[in-house]
Structures are given as C-alpha cells and as structure tokens.
Scaffold this active site. Structure first.
Site, PDB file in Angstrom:
ATOM      1  N   SER A  27     -53.224 -54.932  36.475  1.00 53.63           N
ATOM      2  CA  SER A  27     -53.913 -54.347  37.636  1.00 53.63           C
ATOM      3  C   SER A  27     -53.700 -52.834  37.710  1.00 53.63           C
ATOM      4  CB  SER A  27     -53.487 -55.027  38.939  1.00 53.63           C
ATOM      5  OG  SER A  27     -52.155 -54.736  39.263  1.00 53.63           O
ATOM      6  N   ARG A  79     -37.769 -55.005  15.790  1.00 48.74           N
ATOM      7  CA  ARG A  79     -38.283 -54.163  16.857  1.00 48.74           C
ATOM      8  C   ARG A  79     -38.854 -52.862  16.278  1.00 48.74           C
ATOM      9  NH1 ARG A  79     -37.210 -54.961  22.384  1.00 48.74           N
ATOM     10  NH2 ARG A  79     -35.918 -56.804  22.176  1.00 48.74           N
ATOM     11  N   LEU A 107     -38.219 -50.714  24.457  1.00 50.25           N
ATOM     12  CA  LEU A 107     -38.503 -49.786  23.358  1.00 50.25           C
ATOM     13  C   LEU A 107     -37.204 -49.129  22.911  1.00 50.25           C
ATOM     14  CD1 LEU A 107     -41.711 -48.276  24.949  1.00 50.25           C
ATOM     15  CD2 LEU A 107     -41.640 -49.671  22.865  1.00 50.25           C
ATOM     16  N   ASN A 121     -44.167 -44.450  32.976  1.00 41.74           N
ATOM     17  CA  ASN A 121     -43.999 -45.858  33.369  1.00 41.74           C
ATOM     18  C   ASN A 121     -44.122 -45.926  34.880  1.00 41.74           C
ATOM     19  OD1 ASN A 121     -43.271 -48.647  33.059  1.00 41.74           O
ATOM     20  ND2 ASN A 121     -41.266 -48.127  33.900  1.00 41.74           N
ATOM     21  N   HIS A 123     -42.658 -48.254  38.088  1.00 42.80           N
ATOM     22  CA  HIS A 123     -41.657 -49.255  38.440  1.00 42.80           C
ATOM     23  C   HIS A 123     -41.791 -49.541  39.936  1.00 42.80           C
ATOM     24  CE1 HIS A 123     -38.006 -51.583  38.257  1.00 42.80           C
ATOM     25  NE2 HIS A 123     -37.594 -50.952  39.342  1.00 42.80           N
ATOM     26  N   ASP A 159     -35.881 -47.683  33.229  1.00 45.13           N
ATOM     27  CA  ASP A 159     -36.213 -47.239  34.582  1.00 45.13           C
ATOM     28  C   ASP A 159     -35.473 -45.967  34.986  1.00 45.13           C
ATOM     29  OD1 ASP A 159     -37.938 -49.425  34.753  1.00 45.13           O
ATOM     30  OD2 ASP A 159     -36.361 -50.718  35.538  1.00 45.13           O
ATOM     31  N   ALA A 187     -49.877 -49.833  46.777  1.00 44.62           N
ATOM     32  CA  ALA A 187     -49.501 -48.406  46.681  1.00 44.62           C
ATOM     33  C   ALA A 187     -49.470 -47.955  45.224  1.00 44.62           C
ATOM     34  CB  ALA A 187     -48.146 -48.181  47.341  1.00 44.62           C
TER      35      ALA A 187
HETATM   36  C1  GRF Z   1     -46.165 -53.682  38.453  1.00 43.87           C
HETATM   37  O1  GRF Z   1     -45.535 -54.046  39.644  1.00 43.87           O
HETATM   38  C2  GRF Z   1     -45.431 -52.547  37.803  1.00 43.87           C
HETATM   39  O2  GRF Z   1     -44.829 -51.687  38.710  1.00 43.87           O
HETATM   40  C3  GRF Z   1     -44.368 -53.254  37.009  1.00 43.87           C
HETATM   41  O3  GRF Z   1     -44.978 -54.436  36.518  1.00 43.87           O
HETATM   42  C4  GRF Z   1     -46.062 -54.770  37.391  1.00 43.87           C
HETATM   43  C5  GRF Z   1     -47.278 -54.839  36.515  1.00 43.87           C
HETATM   44  O4  GRF Z   1     -48.395 -55.311  37.232  1.00 43.87           O
HETATM   45  N1  GRF Z   1     -43.841 -52.413  35.958  1.00 43.87           N
HETATM   46  P1  GRF Z   1     -49.836 -55.150  36.607  1.00 43.87           P
HETATM   47  O5  GRF Z   1     -49.795 -55.827  35.230  1.00 43.87           O
HETATM   48  O6  GRF Z   1     -50.139 -53.697  36.501  1.00 43.87           O
HETATM   49  O7  GRF Z   1     -50.748 -55.876  37.546  1.00 43.87           O
END
Ligand code: GRF
Length: 229
Positions: A27, A79, A107, A121, A123, A159, A187
């Site tokens: 998403s 990896r 990674l 990224n 989080h 993170d 958000a």
């Molecule tokens: C999101 O909450 C993002 O912050 C976390 O994993 C989730 C991924 O959701 N890293 P989507 O695949 O973008 O819907």
C-alpha cells in the site's frame, strides 16, 4: 533522460529514478506510485521489486504499467548472492534512489553501504521508539498517547538512520494493535511520498548523519493526545 526546455527556457530538473522494494501488500508502494504520476513530482518509478513472488503489490504494479520484478530470495544460496543480483537489476534500471516499503528481507552491510544515503525505509513508529516488529502492540503496552511513522535513510542496524520525516497520530485507550496500525498506515501514505519528494528534489540532504531540510516552514499545530478540554 533528456527533457526539452520549457517556454521560459529553463528545463525542469530531471526526475530521480526510484525503485521500490516490497514483500507483500504494497500500500505504501501504491501511494508512492500514485504521487509520482503528478507531472511536477520530482521522482519517477523505475520498477517495483519483490523478494516474494506472491506479493500482492507486484500484481498492482504490473496492472498499472509499472515494471514489476519478482526476485525470489529462496532461489539464491546466500544473502550476498541475492543482493548481488538485486544490485545489478537496480543498476540496469538506472536506479538513483531505493524506497523500501514493507520489504521484509534483512540487507547486509555491503548492500547498505553501496546505497548509503540513497535508500529510504518507512517504519510504523516514531523512531527511535519501537524499532523492529510488533511496534503497535508494543506502543499500546507502553501506554504512549502518541504514535506514528518515520521515513529514514537506512543504516546497518535495523530501523536506524537519518530521519527524513515523521507523522504523529493519537493512541486511543480503546485501540487494538489493528486499530492503531490502520491509523498509522493512513499517515504513512501521506508521509512517504512527501519525504521522497524532499529527497528527490534536493530540498533535504544528509549532513553529519542528520537530514537537513531547506526552506523549512513551521505551520503545523501541536498534536495533543488526548485532546485538550
Ligand atoms: C507498513 O506499515 C510499513 O511501515 C512497514 O511495513 C508495512 C508495509 O505495508 N515497514 P504495505 O506493504 O506498504 O501496505
């Protein structure tokens, strides 16, 4: 990529080529791809790459005319072999920035270093609080009244890394982890495209391990949680 000059004689700056790494729903990838459709957006999506071939987000990308690549990490012995292939695909795509969006593969330092200050990224917590998994339940268990999400450059430790932007949401006493995750995710979908635009346009840069934002405006009111009576 060349762009023709505008009537005023100045060519718009070329869009940064962004590859998005996902592992599932996607998403946030959709939010980035939709933002990138705007003519003035400073980034274009080169490809969506998933380490899980069954990721729903890959189908969405392919259905919307975006290059969608399945790179199954299980097909690689190590990896580093997986990352070497991923790196060469990214280079062939002309990738200038990577956005990890629900990319669930750790990674190694070699890959992280190669893409230093070029890999973002998102989080779902207000870092440095609640890094790692199960963030929403941990926020609820800690009794915090404000939660949120963070877009940051990636460093070796999970993170961590210079923070580009954060969005805060209230935590309600009745919240389940799913309720809070949904509020934070809404958000995320605003924050990630805005943060990528800051980086792609050069309006935000990493200096001494912090992101410095040029031409910053401060118009947002404080978020009170609970609301002040
Ligand atoms: C999101 O909450 C993002 O912050 C976390 O994993 C989730 C991924 O959701 N890293 P989507 O695949 O973008 O819907």
């Amino acid at each position: 990529m060349t762009q023709s000059p505008t009537a005023g004689g100045t060519a718009p700056p070329p869009k940064k080529r962004v590859s998005i790494l996902i592992s599932g729903r996607g998403s946030n990838m959709v939010a980035l791809a939709e933002a990138a459709r705007a003519p003035g957006y400073p980034a274009e999506i080169a490809a969506v790459i998933s380490n899980r071939p069954e990721a729903a987000g890959l189908n969405w990308a392919a259905d919307h005319g975006i290059c969608a690549i399945a790179l199954d990490h299980k097909q690689f012995a190590t990896r580093t072999a997986f990352e070497a292939r991923l790196h060469s695909i990214l280079m062939n795509l002309g990738t200038e920035l990577i956005c990890c969006a629900g990319f669930m593969r750790m990674l190694t330092g070699g890959f992280i270093d190669r893409w230093r200050d070029k890999q973002l990224n998102i989080h779902p917590s207000l870092l440095p609080a609640f890094p790692g998994l199960d963030t929403h339940q941990r926020a609820i268990d800690a009794g915090v009244k404000v939660a949120g999400c963070t877009v940051h450059f990636m460093r070796l430790e999970m993170d961590t890394g210079p923070i580009v932007g954060q969005a805060a949401v209230p935590v309600l006493s009745s919240d389940t982890a799913e309720d809070l995750a949904a509020r934070v995710l809404a958000a995320e979908h605003h924050l990630y495209p805005a943060a990528l635009a800051l980086i792609a346009s050069g309006k935000a840069v990493v200096e001494a391990e912090k992101v410095v934002i040029r031409e910053e405006v401060n118009l947002a009111p404080a978020l009170y949680s609970p609301m002040l009576g």
